[in-house]
Design a protein around this motif. Structure first.
Motif, PDB file in Angstrom:
ATOM      1  N   TYR A  29       0.837  -1.203   0.000  1.00 15.30           N
ATOM      2  CA  TYR A  29       0.000   0.000   0.000  1.00 15.30           C
ATOM      3  C   TYR A  29       0.874   1.256   0.000  1.00 15.30           C
ATOM      4  O   TYR A  29       0.647   2.190  -0.768  1.00 15.30           O
ATOM      5  CB  TYR A  29      -0.944   0.022   1.205  1.00 15.30           C
ATOM      6  N   GLY A  30       1.872   1.272   0.870  1.00 10.36           N
ATOM      7  CA  GLY A  30       2.744   2.444   0.958  1.00 10.36           C
ATOM      8  C   GLY A  30       3.494   2.735  -0.328  1.00 10.36           C
ATOM      9  O   GLY A  30       3.667   3.895  -0.713  1.00 10.36           O
ATOM     10  N   VAL A  31       3.917   1.687  -1.013  1.00  9.36           N
ATOM     11  CA  VAL A  31       4.676   1.853  -2.257  1.00  9.36           C
ATOM     12  C   VAL A  31       3.764   2.237  -3.422  1.00  9.36           C
ATOM     13  O   VAL A  31       4.123   3.060  -4.260  1.00  9.36           O
ATOM     14  CB  VAL A  31       5.473   0.558  -2.571  1.00  9.36           C
ATOM     15  N   THR A  32       2.563   1.677  -3.462  1.00  9.87           N
ATOM     16  CA  THR A  32       1.664   1.955  -4.589  1.00  9.87           C
ATOM     17  C   THR A  32       0.815   3.211  -4.382  1.00  9.87           C
ATOM     18  O   THR A  32       0.268   3.731  -5.344  1.00  9.87           O
ATOM     19  CB  THR A  32       0.737   0.759  -4.898  1.00  9.87           C
ATOM     20  N   HIS A  33       0.719   3.693  -3.131  1.00 11.77           N
ATOM     21  CA  HIS A  33      -0.039   4.907  -2.827  1.00 11.77           C
ATOM     22  C   HIS A  33       0.830   5.856  -1.988  1.00 11.77           C
ATOM     23  O   HIS A  33       0.497   6.166  -0.840  1.00 11.77           O
ATOM     24  CB  HIS A  33      -1.318   4.573  -2.053  1.00 11.77           C
ATOM     25  N   PRO A  34       1.936   6.337  -2.540  1.00  8.23           N
ATOM     26  CA  PRO A  34       2.873   7.121  -1.724  1.00  8.23           C
ATOM     27  C   PRO A  34       2.269   8.402  -1.151  1.00  8.23           C
ATOM     28  O   PRO A  34       2.584   8.782  -0.022  1.00  8.23           O
ATOM     29  CB  PRO A  34       4.021   7.429  -2.685  1.00  8.23           C
ATOM     30  N   ILE A  92       9.449   1.621   2.924  1.00  8.95           N
ATOM     31  CA  ILE A  92       8.572   2.404   2.057  1.00  8.95           C
ATOM     32  C   ILE A  92       9.190   3.756   1.728  1.00  8.95           C
ATOM     33  O   ILE A  92       9.326   4.125   0.558  1.00  8.95           O
ATOM     34  CB  ILE A  92       7.187   2.583   2.724  1.00  8.95           C
ATOM     35  N   THR A  93       9.569   4.494   2.742  1.00  5.95           N
ATOM     36  CA  THR A  93      10.032   5.865   2.505  1.00  5.95           C
ATOM     37  C   THR A  93      11.428   5.917   1.889  1.00  5.95           C
ATOM     38  O   THR A  93      11.687   6.758   1.031  1.00  5.95           O
ATOM     39  CB  THR A  93       9.985   6.705   3.796  1.00  5.95           C
ATOM     40  N   LEU A  94      12.307   5.030   2.297  1.00  4.36           N
ATOM     41  CA  LEU A  94      13.653   5.045   1.713  1.00  4.36           C
ATOM     42  C   LEU A  94      13.639   4.650   0.238  1.00  4.36           C
ATOM     43  O   LEU A  94      14.391   5.209  -0.563  1.00  4.36           O
ATOM     44  CB  LEU A  94      14.600   4.139   2.495  1.00  4.36           C
ATOM     45  N   ARG A  95      12.788   3.709  -0.135  1.00  8.56           N
ATOM     46  CA  ARG A  95      12.691   3.339  -1.555  1.00  8.56           C
ATOM     47  C   ARG A  95      12.192   4.514  -2.381  1.00  8.56           C
ATOM     48  O   ARG A  95      12.586   4.691  -3.526  1.00  8.56           O
ATOM     49  CB  ARG A  95      11.783   2.126  -1.744  1.00  8.56           C
ATOM     50  N   GLN A  96      11.288   5.315  -1.801  1.00  5.64           N
ATOM     51  CA  GLN A  96      10.785   6.490  -2.509  1.00  5.64           C
ATOM     52  C   GLN A  96      11.830   7.602  -2.546  1.00  5.64           C
ATOM     53  O   GLN A  96      11.988   8.270  -3.560  1.00  5.64           O
ATOM     54  CB  GLN A  96       9.508   6.999  -1.842  1.00  5.64           C
ATOM     55  N   ASP A  97      12.530   7.786  -1.438  1.00  6.67           N
ATOM     56  CA  ASP A  97      13.496   8.876  -1.333  1.00  6.67           C
ATOM     57  C   ASP A  97      14.847   8.555  -1.966  1.00  6.67           C
ATOM     58  O   ASP A  97      15.586   9.473  -2.324  1.00  6.67           O
ATOM     59  CB  ASP A  97      13.712   9.247   0.136  1.00  6.67           C
ATOM     60  N   ARG A  98      15.174   7.292  -2.090  1.00  8.32           N
ATOM     61  CA  ARG A  98      16.467   6.859  -2.653  1.00  8.32           C
ATOM     62  C   ARG A  98      16.250   5.815  -3.744  1.00  8.32           C
ATOM     63  O   ARG A  98      16.710   4.681  -3.641  1.00  8.32           O
ATOM     64  CB  ARG A  98      17.361   6.277  -1.561  1.00  8.32           C
ATOM     65  N   PRO A  99      15.575   6.179  -4.817  1.00  2.51           N
ATOM     66  CA  PRO A  99      15.263   5.180  -5.857  1.00  2.51           C
ATOM     67  C   PRO A  99      16.498   4.653  -6.587  1.00  2.51           C
ATOM     68  O   PRO A  99      16.443   3.564  -7.165  1.00  2.51           O
ATOM     69  CB  PRO A  99      14.337   5.933  -6.808  1.00  2.51           C
ATOM     70  N   SER A 100      17.606   5.376  -6.545  1.00  3.95           N
ATOM     71  CA  SER A 100      18.798   4.915  -7.270  1.00  3.95           C
ATOM     72  C   SER A 100      19.614   3.903  -6.462  1.00  3.95           C
ATOM     73  O   SER A 100      20.543   3.299  -6.996  1.00  3.95           O
ATOM     74  CB  SER A 100      19.686   6.098  -7.650  1.00  3.95           C
ATOM     75  N   PHE A 101      19.276   3.688  -5.200  1.00  6.64           N
ATOM     76  CA  PHE A 101      19.972   2.691  -4.405  1.00  6.64           C
ATOM     77  C   PHE A 101      19.682   1.307  -4.988  1.00  6.64           C
ATOM     78  O   PHE A 101      18.568   1.053  -5.442  1.00  6.64           O
ATOM     79  CB  PHE A 101      19.498   2.764  -2.945  1.00  6.64           C
ATOM     80  N   PRO A 102      20.658   0.405  -4.988  1.00  7.31           N
ATOM     81  CA  PRO A 102      20.426  -0.939  -5.565  1.00  7.31           C
ATOM     82  C   PRO A 102      19.618  -1.836  -4.621  1.00  7.31           C
ATOM     83  O   PRO A 102      20.130  -2.790  -4.031  1.00  7.31           O
ATOM     84  CB  PRO A 102      21.843  -1.474  -5.781  1.00  7.31           C
ATOM     85  N   TRP A 103      18.334  -1.537  -4.482  1.00  8.43           N
ATOM     86  CA  TRP A 103      17.455  -2.273  -3.586  1.00  8.43           C
ATOM     87  C   TRP A 103      17.264  -3.718  -4.042  1.00  8.43           C
ATOM     88  O   TRP A 103      17.122  -3.982  -5.222  1.00  8.43           O
ATOM     89  CB  TRP A 103      16.076  -1.608  -3.518  1.00  8.43           C
ATOM     90  N   LEU A 104      17.232  -4.624  -3.078  1.00  2.66           N
ATOM     91  CA  LEU A 104      16.826  -5.994  -3.357  1.00  2.66           C
ATOM     92  C   LEU A 104      15.317  -5.985  -3.600  1.00  2.66           C
ATOM     93  O   LEU A 104      14.637  -5.014  -3.262  1.00  2.66           O
ATOM     94  CB  LEU A 104      17.157  -6.898  -2.163  1.00  2.66           C
ATOM     95  N   PRO A 105      14.767  -7.059  -4.163  1.00  2.00           N
ATOM     96  CA  PRO A 105      13.320  -7.100  -4.379  1.00  2.00           C
ATOM     97  C   PRO A 105      12.564  -6.868  -3.061  1.00  2.00           C
ATOM     98  O   PRO A 105      12.933  -7.404  -2.009  1.00  2.00           O
ATOM     99  CB  PRO A 105      13.071  -8.510  -4.914  1.00  2.00           C
ATOM    100  N   LEU A 106      11.519  -6.085  -3.143  1.00  2.00           N
ATOM    101  CA  LEU A 106      10.772  -5.686  -1.959  1.00  2.00           C
ATOM    102  C   LEU A 106      10.201  -6.880  -1.194  1.00  2.00           C
ATOM    103  O   LEU A 106      10.254  -6.916   0.039  1.00  2.00           O
ATOM    104  CB  LEU A 106       9.658  -4.710  -2.359  1.00  2.00           C
ATOM    105  N   ASP A 107       9.671  -7.867  -1.893  1.00  2.00           N
ATOM    106  CA  ASP A 107       9.134  -9.051  -1.216  1.00  2.00           C
ATOM    107  C   ASP A 107      10.198  -9.734  -0.369  1.00  2.00           C
ATOM    108  O   ASP A 107       9.926 -10.178   0.750  1.00  2.00           O
ATOM    109  CB  ASP A 107       8.566 -10.052  -2.225  1.00  2.00           C
ATOM    110  N   ARG A 108      11.395  -9.807  -0.900  1.00  2.00           N
ATOM    111  CA  ARG A 108      12.492 -10.452  -0.167  1.00  2.00           C
ATOM    112  C   ARG A 108      12.843  -9.664   1.092  1.00  2.00           C
ATOM    113  O   ARG A 108      13.105 -10.238   2.154  1.00  2.00           O
ATOM    114  CB  ARG A 108      13.705 -10.557  -1.093  1.00  2.00           C
TER     115      ARG A 108
END
Length: 122
Positions: A29-34, A92-108
């Motif tokens: 919800y947080g990722v799809t409705h920021p 939720i917030t770090l993925r939105q604020d730092r989209p260029s970070f090499p995030w692992l898949p969110l589910d994981r």
């Protein structure tokens, strides 16, 4: 779980799966409705608005999370739920604020967050 009612206690494994599903839904919800997420959980510091129990939009969600954590067998449900919420909020917030970070898949990441908190809470 055939025949189980909403009032019957869940086996610990089913309760842990329910907790995981709640956490995945919260993060999704947080990722799809920021925008909505920020209004619900990011209003601190808004002039003229001080949260109270009657005006705390996230409190029902926290109560649901505490109940799910308790059902999963954590000895300190409120503390574990608050730590889980802080971790989910960070994802939720770090993925939105730092989209260029090499995030692992969110589910994981959510799976790891839930597993770590349940393992250390026992």
């Amino acid at each position: 779980m055939a025949g189980a009612t909403a009032l019957e206690p869940l086996p610990e494994t089913a309760a842990a799966e329910r907790l995981s599903a709640l956490c995945h839904a919260f993060v999704d919800y947080g990722v799809t409705h920021p925008g909505h997420y920020r209004v619900l959980f990011g209003t601190a510091g808004t002039p003229g608005w001080e949260p109270t129990e009657g005006r705390l939009p996230g409190l029902p969600t926290m109560d649901l999370l505490v109940g799910a954590v308790a059902a999963a067998g954590a000895p300190y449900p409120a503390a574990t739920a608050q730590c889980l919420w802080a971790g989910m909020h960070g994802l939720i917030t770090l993925r939105q604020d730092r989209p260029s970070f090499p995030w692992l898949p969110l589910d994981r990441l959510v799976d790891a967050l839930v597993a770590a908190h349940l393992a250390t809470a026992r």
